[in-house]
Scaffold this motif. Structure first.
Motif, PDB file in Angstrom:
ATOM      1  N   TYR A  34      40.117  -5.159  14.446  1.00  0.00           N
ATOM      2  CA  TYR A  34      40.541  -5.553  15.788  1.00  0.00           C
ATOM      3  C   TYR A  34      41.081  -6.973  15.735  1.00  0.00           C
ATOM      4  N   GLY A  35      42.085  -7.237  16.532  1.00  0.00           N
ATOM      5  CA  GLY A  35      42.627  -8.586  16.618  1.00  0.00           C
ATOM      6  C   GLY A  35      44.026  -8.538  17.195  1.00  0.00           C
ATOM      7  N   ASP A  80      47.589   2.244  10.515  1.00  0.00           N
ATOM      8  CA  ASP A  80      48.003   1.323  11.569  1.00  0.00           C
ATOM      9  C   ASP A  80      48.364   2.200  12.762  1.00  0.00           C
ATOM     10  N   LEU A  81      47.520   2.173  13.782  1.00  0.00           N
ATOM     11  CA  LEU A  81      47.698   3.060  14.942  1.00  0.00           C
ATOM     12  C   LEU A  81      48.379   2.367  16.117  1.00  0.00           C
ATOM     13  N   TYR A  82      49.023   1.243  15.870  1.00  0.00           N
ATOM     14  CA  TYR A  82      49.659   0.467  16.935  1.00  0.00           C
ATOM     15  C   TYR A  82      50.672   1.292  17.732  1.00  0.00           C
ATOM     16  N   ARG A  83      51.450   2.110  17.056  1.00  0.00           N
ATOM     17  CA  ARG A  83      52.511   2.870  17.721  1.00  0.00           C
ATOM     18  C   ARG A  83      52.053   4.233  18.251  1.00  0.00           C
ATOM     19  N   ILE A  84      50.793   4.585  18.073  1.00  0.00           N
ATOM     20  CA  ILE A  84      50.291   5.889  18.499  1.00  0.00           C
ATOM     21  C   ILE A  84      50.100   5.901  20.020  1.00  0.00           C
ATOM     22  N   ALA A  85      50.654   6.911  20.655  1.00  0.00           N
ATOM     23  CA  ALA A  85      50.603   6.992  22.121  1.00  0.00           C
ATOM     24  C   ALA A  85      49.313   7.622  22.640  1.00  0.00           C
ATOM     25  N   PHE A  91      45.625  13.572  15.727  1.00  0.00           N
ATOM     26  CA  PHE A  91      45.070  14.855  15.302  1.00  0.00           C
ATOM     27  C   PHE A  91      46.160  15.746  14.723  1.00  0.00           C
ATOM     28  N   ASN A  92      47.403  15.557  15.159  1.00  0.00           N
ATOM     29  CA  ASN A  92      48.524  16.332  14.617  1.00  0.00           C
ATOM     30  C   ASN A  92      48.748  16.053  13.132  1.00  0.00           C
ATOM     31  N   PHE A  93      48.426  14.859  12.661  1.00  0.00           N
ATOM     32  CA  PHE A  93      48.582  14.619  11.226  1.00  0.00           C
ATOM     33  C   PHE A  93      47.243  14.717  10.481  1.00  0.00           C
ATOM     34  N   GLY A  94      46.213  15.226  11.136  1.00  0.00           N
ATOM     35  CA  GLY A  94      44.964  15.564  10.458  1.00  0.00           C
ATOM     36  C   GLY A  94      44.066  14.397  10.113  1.00  0.00           C
ATOM     37  N   ILE A  95      43.963  13.427  11.009  1.00  0.00           N
ATOM     38  CA  ILE A  95      43.153  12.249  10.708  1.00  0.00           C
ATOM     39  C   ILE A  95      41.691  12.604  10.435  1.00  0.00           C
ATOM     40  N   GLN A 111      41.622   1.393  18.673  1.00  0.00           N
ATOM     41  CA  GLN A 111      41.157   1.632  20.038  1.00  0.00           C
ATOM     42  C   GLN A 111      41.400   3.062  20.524  1.00  0.00           C
ATOM     43  N   ILE A 112      42.498   3.666  20.138  1.00  0.00           N
ATOM     44  CA  ILE A 112      42.820   5.008  20.612  1.00  0.00           C
ATOM     45  C   ILE A 112      41.864   6.065  20.065  1.00  0.00           C
ATOM     46  N   LEU A 113      41.167   5.735  18.971  1.00  0.00           N
ATOM     47  CA  LEU A 113      40.261   6.696  18.330  1.00  0.00           C
ATOM     48  C   LEU A 113      38.789   6.358  18.476  1.00  0.00           C
ATOM     49  N   GLU A 114      38.457   5.322  19.203  1.00  0.00           N
ATOM     50  CA  GLU A 114      37.069   4.858  19.233  1.00  0.00           C
ATOM     51  C   GLU A 114      36.054   5.949  19.527  1.00  0.00           C
ATOM     52  N   SER A 115      36.380   6.856  20.416  1.00  0.00           N
ATOM     53  CA  SER A 115      35.414   7.898  20.783  1.00  0.00           C
ATOM     54  C   SER A 115      35.302   8.973  19.704  1.00  0.00           C
ATOM     55  N   PHE A 116      36.242   9.046  18.794  1.00  0.00           N
ATOM     56  CA  PHE A 116      36.257  10.088  17.773  1.00  0.00           C
ATOM     57  C   PHE A 116      35.637   9.641  16.445  1.00  0.00           C
ATOM     58  N   ILE A 117      35.733   8.375  16.113  1.00  0.00           N
ATOM     59  CA  ILE A 117      35.367   7.910  14.783  1.00  0.00           C
ATOM     60  C   ILE A 117      33.882   8.145  14.521  1.00  0.00           C
ATOM     61  N   PRO A 118      33.590   8.892  13.457  1.00  0.00           N
ATOM     62  CA  PRO A 118      32.186   9.217  13.176  1.00  0.00           C
ATOM     63  C   PRO A 118      31.429   8.019  12.597  1.00  0.00           C
ATOM     64  N   GLU A 119      30.169   7.926  12.926  1.00  0.00           N
ATOM     65  CA  GLU A 119      29.274   6.927  12.318  1.00  0.00           C
ATOM     66  C   GLU A 119      28.994   7.372  10.896  1.00  0.00           C
TER      67      GLU A 119
END
Length: 139
Positions: A34-35, A80-85, A91-95, A111-119
């Protein structure tokens, strides 16, 4: 709230030593960065990739979304997810397949994936103090 493992101010010429210190404090291979723009996320990732033993050329994957680097014991994936809408785009590219691998995963603008990223994962927040000074918090 995540525990702070490292809270450090440094100058950019110290980045190699900072990367080595970060690696010593990691218990997960997934690290979120983050930054603000220009705070040094990619610069720090370059130092981390080198400290992990890769000799690959490291560049920002702003347009490719993900870059892959080789190390003796596997791979490093740099996102780098800066350009991800939206989430659907990643998920379309299988993250999710990347997160299920045993590879190192470095994610800028997560930020766009915060709820998905597994611990478990770590986060690094970078702040600019001066032209060459930064502060980081590793959680």
């Amino acid at each position: 709230m995540r525990e702070t493992k490292l809270d450090k101010s440094f100058e950019l010429f110290e980045i190699k030593a900072v990367a080595e210190e970060i690696i010593k404090n990691l218990s997960s291979k997934v690290v979120l960065f983050y930054g603000d723009m220009g705070s040094g996320k990619t610069t720090l990732i370059k130092a981390l990739v080198s400290a992990l033993g890769s000799e690959d050329e490291v560049s920002s994957p702003t347009f490719s979304i993900v870059n892959e680097y080789a190390i003796s014991k596997g791979k490093i994936f740099h996102f780098d997810l800066y350009r991800i809408a939206d989430e659907e785009e990643v998920f379309n590219f299988g993250i999710e397949d990347y997160f299920e691998s045993d590879a190192w995963i470095f994610v800028e603008w997560p930020q766009i994936l915060e709820s998905f990223i597994p611990e478990p994962f770590h986060s690094i927040e970078l702040k600019t103090n001066s032209a060459s000074g930064r502060t980081l918090k590793l959680k």
